[in-house]
Design a protein around this motif. Sequence first.
Motif, PDB file in Angstrom:
ATOM      1  N   ASP A  50      -2.115   4.687  -8.240  1.00 57.66           N
ATOM      2  CA  ASP A  50      -3.124   3.847  -7.600  1.00 57.66           C
ATOM      3  C   ASP A  50      -2.708   3.544  -6.166  1.00 57.66           C
ATOM      4  O   ASP A  50      -1.575   3.785  -5.762  1.00 57.66           O
ATOM      5  CB  ASP A  50      -3.382   2.572  -8.396  1.00 57.66           C
ATOM      6  CG  ASP A  50      -2.129   1.748  -8.639  1.00 57.66           C
ATOM      7  OD1 ASP A  50      -1.249   1.735  -7.758  1.00 57.66           O
ATOM      8  OD2 ASP A  50      -2.040   1.103  -9.690  1.00 57.66           O
ATOM      9  N   GLU A  51      -3.637   3.057  -5.373  1.00 52.22           N
ATOM     10  CA  GLU A  51      -3.393   2.824  -3.943  1.00 52.22           C
ATOM     11  C   GLU A  51      -2.216   1.891  -3.699  1.00 52.22           C
ATOM     12  O   GLU A  51      -1.454   2.069  -2.755  1.00 52.22           O
ATOM     13  CB  GLU A  51      -4.642   2.268  -3.269  1.00 52.22           C
ATOM     14  CG  GLU A  51      -5.686   3.316  -2.980  1.00 52.22           C
ATOM     15  CD  GLU A  51      -5.175   4.420  -2.065  1.00 52.22           C
ATOM     16  OE1 GLU A  51      -4.523   4.117  -1.047  1.00 52.22           O
ATOM     17  OE2 GLU A  51      -5.422   5.594  -2.387  1.00 52.22           O
ATOM     18  N   GLU A  52      -2.068   0.882  -4.542  1.00 47.96           N
ATOM     19  CA  GLU A  52      -0.986  -0.098  -4.371  1.00 47.96           C
ATOM     20  C   GLU A  52       0.390   0.551  -4.504  1.00 47.96           C
ATOM     21  O   GLU A  52       1.348   0.134  -3.865  1.00 47.96           O
ATOM     22  CB  GLU A  52      -1.140  -1.207  -5.406  1.00 47.96           C
ATOM     23  CG  GLU A  52      -0.078  -2.272  -5.328  1.00 47.96           C
ATOM     24  CD  GLU A  52      -0.229  -3.318  -6.424  1.00 47.96           C
ATOM     25  OE1 GLU A  52       0.671  -4.158  -6.533  1.00 47.96           O
ATOM     26  OE2 GLU A  52      -1.227  -3.280  -7.164  1.00 47.96           O
ATOM     27  N   HIS A  53       0.503   1.583  -5.339  1.00 49.43           N
ATOM     28  CA  HIS A  53       1.798   2.207  -5.602  1.00 49.43           C
ATOM     29  C   HIS A  53       1.936   3.587  -4.976  1.00 49.43           C
ATOM     30  O   HIS A  53       2.921   4.274  -5.213  1.00 49.43           O
ATOM     31  CB  HIS A  53       2.041   2.294  -7.112  1.00 49.43           C
ATOM     32  CG  HIS A  53       2.068   0.953  -7.760  1.00 49.43           C
ATOM     33  ND1 HIS A  53       1.109   0.552  -8.649  1.00 49.43           N
ATOM     34  CD2 HIS A  53       2.896  -0.098  -7.604  1.00 49.43           C
ATOM     35  CE1 HIS A  53       1.364  -0.687  -9.028  1.00 49.43           C
ATOM     36  NE2 HIS A  53       2.437  -1.102  -8.404  1.00 49.43           N
ATOM     37  N   HIS A  54       0.950   3.993  -4.176  1.00 51.24           N
ATOM     38  CA  HIS A  54       1.056   5.297  -3.522  1.00 51.24           C
ATOM     39  C   HIS A  54       2.155   5.211  -2.462  1.00 51.24           C
ATOM     40  O   HIS A  54       2.219   4.261  -1.688  1.00 51.24           O
ATOM     41  CB  HIS A  54      -0.272   5.690  -2.880  1.00 51.24           C
ATOM     42  CG  HIS A  54      -0.297   7.122  -2.471  1.00 51.24           C
ATOM     43  ND1 HIS A  54       0.197   7.543  -1.257  1.00 51.24           N
ATOM     44  CD2 HIS A  54      -0.704   8.229  -3.115  1.00 51.24           C
ATOM     45  CE1 HIS A  54       0.071   8.844  -1.173  1.00 51.24           C
ATOM     46  NE2 HIS A  54      -0.478   9.303  -2.289  1.00 51.24           N
ATOM     47  N   THR A  56       4.434   5.686   0.881  1.00 52.73           N
ATOM     48  CA  THR A  56       4.214   5.881   2.314  1.00 52.73           C
ATOM     49  C   THR A  56       4.619   7.316   2.665  1.00 52.73           C
ATOM     50  O   THR A  56       5.181   8.032   1.824  1.00 52.73           O
ATOM     51  CB  THR A  56       5.075   4.912   3.137  1.00 52.73           C
ATOM     52  OG1 THR A  56       6.461   5.221   2.900  1.00 52.73           O
ATOM     53  CG2 THR A  56       4.795   3.457   2.787  1.00 52.73           C
ATOM     54  N   THR A 101      12.233   0.730  -2.423  1.00 51.08           N
ATOM     55  CA  THR A 101      10.778   0.552  -2.520  1.00 51.08           C
ATOM     56  C   THR A 101      10.140   1.695  -3.305  1.00 51.08           C
ATOM     57  O   THR A 101       9.228   1.475  -4.100  1.00 51.08           O
ATOM     58  CB  THR A 101      10.113   0.419  -1.135  1.00 51.08           C
ATOM     59  OG1 THR A 101      10.423   1.569  -0.348  1.00 51.08           O
ATOM     60  CG2 THR A 101      10.556  -0.832  -0.431  1.00 51.08           C
ATOM     61  N   ARG A 104      10.765   1.028  -6.991  1.00 48.96           N
ATOM     62  CA  ARG A 104       9.857   0.001  -7.538  1.00 48.96           C
ATOM     63  C   ARG A 104       8.460   0.559  -7.783  1.00 48.96           C
ATOM     64  O   ARG A 104       7.832   0.265  -8.799  1.00 48.96           O
ATOM     65  CB  ARG A 104       9.804  -1.199  -6.607  1.00 48.96           C
ATOM     66  CG  ARG A 104      11.017  -2.108  -6.721  1.00 48.96           C
ATOM     67  CD  ARG A 104      10.844  -3.413  -5.963  1.00 48.96           C
ATOM     68  NE  ARG A 104      10.801  -3.225  -4.515  1.00 48.96           N
ATOM     69  CZ  ARG A 104      11.873  -3.065  -3.739  1.00 48.96           C
ATOM     70  NH1 ARG A 104      13.075  -3.039  -4.279  1.00 48.96           N
ATOM     71  NH2 ARG A 104      11.746  -2.923  -2.438  1.00 48.96           N
ATOM     72  N   LYS A 105       7.974   1.378  -6.863  1.00 52.18           N
ATOM     73  CA  LYS A 105       6.642   1.977  -7.033  1.00 52.18           C
ATOM     74  C   LYS A 105       6.614   2.932  -8.222  1.00 52.18           C
ATOM     75  O   LYS A 105       5.663   2.931  -9.007  1.00 52.18           O
ATOM     76  CB  LYS A 105       6.214   2.711  -5.753  1.00 52.18           C
ATOM     77  CG  LYS A 105       5.870   1.762  -4.627  1.00 52.18           C
ATOM     78  CD  LYS A 105       5.499   2.508  -3.370  1.00 52.18           C
ATOM     79  CE  LYS A 105       5.165   1.550  -2.239  1.00 52.18           C
ATOM     80  NZ  LYS A 105       4.761   2.255  -1.012  1.00 52.18           N
ATOM     81  N   GLN A 109       4.398   2.298 -11.689  1.00 56.83           N
ATOM     82  CA  GLN A 109       3.350   3.249 -12.052  1.00 56.83           C
ATOM     83  C   GLN A 109       3.664   3.992 -13.345  1.00 56.83           C
ATOM     84  O   GLN A 109       2.764   4.308 -14.111  1.00 56.83           O
ATOM     85  CB  GLN A 109       3.151   4.255 -10.916  1.00 56.83           C
ATOM     86  CG  GLN A 109       1.913   5.087 -11.041  1.00 56.83           C
ATOM     87  CD  GLN A 109       0.633   4.300 -10.814  1.00 56.83           C
ATOM     88  OE1 GLN A 109       0.588   3.418  -9.979  1.00 56.83           O
ATOM     89  NE2 GLN A 109      -0.384   4.622 -11.577  1.00 56.83           N
TER      90      GLN A 109
END
Length: 133
Positions: A50-54, A56, A101, A104-105, A109
């Motif tokens: 999802d966008e929150e966990h995509h 960078t 980071t 965590r993502k 997910q």
Amino acid sequence: VKPFSLAELAARVRSLLRRETRGGDALLRCGRLTLDTARHEVRWDDAPFDEEHHPTNKEFALLRYFINHADEVLSQETLLEHVWDEMADPFTNTVRVTVGTLRRKLRAQTGQELLETVIGRGYRLRDPDRDRS
């Protein structure tokens, strides 16, 4: 025809030569984790993040390097050399922060701990399905 520095040119060529050239596939896999480099997507069990966990752009490049070297312990220096550019400060904690980071993502997910720290050595992307067999 513009003036340029030979030292700068040499540094850029060295940087390009260090980059990963193995595998031209757009889809990279590590177990149920899939990285689509053409679409810049990450999937778990064929479901997109999802966008929150995509990740960078830098996290995506880091994940790509981890997938290409799955189950290998990669030192901070190795990651800095191959994922960051030649201007990156070797004394910075940017690798540690970016790995944290990304970890965590991935955990949020997938519900699994895919990136592990090997104390005193570096980081490893592991395939949890391989651990069960």
